[in-house]
Design a protein around this motif. Structure first.
Motif, mmCIF file in Angstrom:
data_model
loop_
_atom_site.group_PDB
_atom_site.id
_atom_site.type_symbol
_atom_site.label_atom_id
_atom_site.label_comp_id
_atom_site.label_asym_id
_atom_site.label_seq_id
_atom_site.Cartn_x
_atom_site.Cartn_y
_atom_site.Cartn_z
ATOM 1 N N ILE A 121 47.915 54.844 35.409
ATOM 2 C CA ILE A 121 47.625 53.409 35.422
ATOM 3 C C ILE A 121 46.810 53.099 36.668
ATOM 4 C CG2 ILE A 121 48.617 51.092 35.493
ATOM 5 C CD1 ILE A 121 51.208 52.386 34.297
ATOM 6 N N PHE A 122 45.697 52.414 36.481
ATOM 7 C CA PHE A 122 44.874 52.011 37.627
ATOM 8 C C PHE A 122 44.965 50.507 37.776
ATOM 9 C CE2 PHE A 122 41.296 50.944 40.208
ATOM 10 C CZ PHE A 122 41.180 52.015 41.087
ATOM 11 N N TYR A 123 45.404 50.067 38.970
ATOM 12 C CA TYR A 123 45.574 48.646 39.256
ATOM 13 C C TYR A 123 44.384 48.128 40.057
ATOM 14 C CZ TYR A 123 47.438 44.268 40.919
ATOM 15 O OH TYR A 123 47.599 42.949 41.189
ATOM 16 N N ILE A 124 43.832 46.992 39.608
ATOM 17 C CA ILE A 124 42.676 46.369 40.266
ATOM 18 C C ILE A 124 43.131 45.047 40.874
ATOM 19 C CG2 ILE A 124 40.309 45.565 39.988
ATOM 20 C CD1 ILE A 124 40.221 47.282 37.371
ATOM 21 N N HIS A 125 43.102 44.974 42.198
ATOM 22 C CA HIS A 125 43.563 43.777 42.897
ATOM 23 C C HIS A 125 42.562 42.636 42.770
ATOM 24 C CE1 HIS A 125 40.747 44.208 46.255
ATOM 25 N NE2 HIS A 125 41.056 45.494 46.295
ATOM 26 N N GLY A 126 42.978 41.472 43.203
ATOM 27 C CA GLY A 126 42.151 40.275 43.109
ATOM 28 C C GLY A 126 41.302 40.032 44.346
ATOM 29 N N PHE A 127 40.608 38.899 44.336
ATOM 30 C CA PHE A 127 39.735 38.499 45.434
ATOM 31 C C PHE A 127 40.547 38.297 46.714
ATOM 32 C CE2 PHE A 127 37.731 35.311 48.082
ATOM 33 C CZ PHE A 127 36.456 35.820 48.203
ATOM 34 N N GLY A 128 40.024 38.801 47.815
ATOM 35 C CA GLY A 128 40.655 38.607 49.116
ATOM 36 C C GLY A 128 41.917 39.414 49.312
ATOM 37 N N SER A 129 42.157 40.376 48.446
ATOM 38 C CA SER A 129 43.386 41.152 48.506
ATOM 39 C C SER A 129 43.069 42.629 48.720
ATOM 40 C CB SER A 129 44.173 40.949 47.203
ATOM 41 O OG SER A 129 45.471 41.446 47.341
ATOM 42 N N ARG A 130 44.105 43.436 48.647
ATOM 43 C CA ARG A 130 43.999 44.890 48.769
ATOM 44 C C ARG A 130 45.005 45.526 47.820
ATOM 45 N NH1 ARG A 130 44.523 45.038 55.320
ATOM 46 N NH2 ARG A 130 42.563 43.993 55.763
ATOM 47 N N PHE A 147 28.635 42.077 40.989
ATOM 48 C CA PHE A 147 29.390 42.570 39.845
ATOM 49 C C PHE A 147 29.010 44.013 39.511
ATOM 50 C CE2 PHE A 147 29.389 43.334 35.255
ATOM 51 C CZ PHE A 147 30.754 43.255 34.997
ATOM 52 N N ASP A 148 27.712 44.310 39.414
ATOM 53 C CA ASP A 148 27.279 45.671 39.057
ATOM 54 C C ASP A 148 27.757 46.696 40.061
ATOM 55 O OD1 ASP A 148 26.049 44.848 36.725
ATOM 56 O OD2 ASP A 148 24.053 44.709 37.616
ATOM 57 N N VAL A 179 44.864 47.758 34.756
ATOM 58 C CA VAL A 179 45.632 46.531 34.937
ATOM 59 C C VAL A 179 45.032 45.801 36.125
ATOM 60 C CG1 VAL A 179 47.889 45.508 35.423
ATOM 61 C CG2 VAL A 179 47.744 47.633 34.089
ATOM 62 N N GLY A 180 44.766 44.517 35.962
ATOM 63 C CA GLY A 180 44.218 43.751 37.073
ATOM 64 C C GLY A 180 44.777 42.352 37.118
ATOM 65 N N THR A 181 44.807 41.799 38.318
ATOM 66 C CA THR A 181 45.287 40.440 38.541
ATOM 67 C C THR A 181 44.162 39.586 39.102
ATOM 68 O OG1 THR A 181 47.488 41.310 39.022
ATOM 69 C CG2 THR A 181 47.037 39.067 39.738
ATOM 70 N N SER A 182 44.021 38.369 38.597
ATOM 71 C CA SER A 182 43.046 37.394 39.075
ATOM 72 C C SER A 182 41.630 37.941 38.880
ATOM 73 C CB SER A 182 43.346 37.015 40.521
ATOM 74 O OG SER A 182 42.632 35.869 40.908
ATOM 75 N N LEU A 183 40.832 38.073 39.945
ATOM 76 C CA LEU A 183 39.510 38.677 39.794
ATOM 77 C C LEU A 183 39.653 40.096 39.245
ATOM 78 C CD1 LEU A 183 36.437 38.629 40.120
ATOM 79 C CD2 LEU A 183 36.765 39.347 42.511
ATOM 80 N N GLY A 184 40.705 40.793 39.646
ATOM 81 C CA GLY A 184 40.977 42.123 39.099
ATOM 82 C C GLY A 184 41.246 42.094 37.608
ATOM 83 N N GLY A 185 41.823 40.993 37.096
ATOM 84 C CA GLY A 185 42.025 40.840 35.658
ATOM 85 C C GLY A 185 40.710 40.715 34.923
ATOM 86 N N TYR A 186 39.801 39.912 35.488
ATOM 87 C CA TYR A 186 38.450 39.798 34.932
ATOM 88 C C TYR A 186 37.787 41.178 34.909
ATOM 89 C CZ TYR A 186 33.416 38.819 34.922
ATOM 90 O OH TYR A 186 32.071 38.838 34.657
ATOM 91 N N LEU A 187 37.876 41.895 36.026
ATOM 92 C CA LEU A 187 37.248 43.213 36.126
ATOM 93 C C LEU A 187 37.885 44.211 35.163
ATOM 94 C CD1 LEU A 187 36.857 43.280 40.006
ATOM 95 C CD2 LEU A 187 34.989 43.076 38.323
ATOM 96 N N ASP A 221 35.956 32.965 34.920
ATOM 97 C CA ASP A 221 34.574 32.609 35.255
ATOM 98 C C ASP A 221 34.373 32.738 36.768
ATOM 99 O OD1 ASP A 221 32.007 31.630 35.401
ATOM 100 O OD2 ASP A 221 32.550 29.566 34.886
ATOM 101 N N PRO A 222 34.305 33.980 37.273
ATOM 102 C CA PRO A 222 34.171 34.174 38.720
ATOM 103 C C PRO A 222 32.954 33.479 39.328
ATOM 104 C CG PRO A 222 34.715 36.241 37.679
ATOM 105 C CD PRO A 222 34.424 35.265 36.573
ATOM 106 N N ALA A 223 31.880 33.334 38.560
ATOM 107 C CA ALA A 223 30.688 32.666 39.089
ATOM 108 C C ALA A 223 31.015 31.244 39.516
ATOM 109 C CB ALA A 223 29.570 32.668 38.048
ATOM 110 N N THR A 224 31.981 30.635 38.848
ATOM 111 C CA THR A 224 32.407 29.280 39.197
ATOM 112 C C THR A 224 33.604 29.282 40.145
ATOM 113 O OG1 THR A 224 31.606 28.442 37.086
ATOM 114 C CG2 THR A 224 33.212 27.085 38.252
ATOM 115 N N SER A 225 34.649 30.048 39.803
ATOM 116 C CA SER A 225 35.881 29.987 40.593
ATOM 117 C C SER A 225 35.714 30.536 42.010
ATOM 118 C CB SER A 225 37.021 30.708 39.874
ATOM 119 O OG SER A 225 36.722 32.063 39.654
#
Length: 192
Positions: free
Chosen positions: A3-12, A40-41, A58-66, A86-90
């Motif tokens: 399982i690979f976990y992808i964190h969100g914006f401003g996190s680790r 993004f790329d 598995v991702g949370t917040s921005l990590g969920g989008y990714l 919608d990361p471009a907006t949020s």
């Protein structure tokens, strides 16, 4: 299961978090930090290299989008927890200089915001599951539920909670069921 976990914006990536420990009951969990101020790329290229052997994203917040975008691009199952849709907006709220949750300075540029493609159309709904805490104070919960419905994604909401997601224990059976459904859809190799 890997399982690979992808964190969100401003996190680790934090292997001691409740989410990671919960996911650890399903398989080995790993993750990697990424530059959330990159385009993004660039982020997708980095995560593609990091996740080559992953069975589940598995991702949370921005990590969920990714996780949704990467799972679709690489044909792998994904779980998006309280995802940014919608990361471009949020992420516009973080435009310019800022400090992350760990006290590290960053600069978010307009070019980064413009680099994020919309989620719809183009997701692989049969691979995805969206989990949402109704008490999330960061994402737009009704818009996230609507996006999941429009995309045809299985999604579940939990009463209360917050952006950190307080319902991993209740979510584990849903994740296992989701993976069983995907396994049933995947054609098995036949032996001759």
């Amino acid at each position: 299961m890997d399982i690979f976990y992808i964190h969100g914006f401003g996190s680790r990536y934090n292997p001691d978090s409740d989410k990671i420990r919960g996911l650890g009951r399903l398989g080995a969990v790993r993750g990697a930090d990424y530059d959330y101020t990159a385009t993004f790329d660039s982020i997708i290229a980095h995560l593609t290299r990091e996740t080559q052997r992953a069975d589940l994203l598995v991702g949370t917040s921005l990590g969920g989008y990714l996780a949704m975008r990467l799972g679709t691009l690489t044909c792998r199952p994904y779980i998006a927890i309280n995802p940014a849709i919608d990361p471009a907006t949020s992420l516009r709220a973080y435009l310019g200089p800022g400090t992350d949750h760990y006290g590290t300075d960053f600069v978010m540029e307009e070019a980064t915001l413009r680099s994020y493609p919309p989620l719809l159309p183009g997701l692989a709904p049969e691979r995805g599951l969206v989990l949402i805490d109704e008490g999330d104070e960061v994402i737009d919960v009704p818009a996230t539920i609507e996006m999941a419905g429009l995309a045809g994604l299985r999604h579940f909401t939990f009463p209360g909670g917050d952006h950190r997601f307080q319902h991993m224990e209740e979510a584990l059976p849903l994740i296992e069921e989701h993976l069983d459904c995907i396994a049933a859809l995947t054609p098995r190799e036949t032996q001759q």
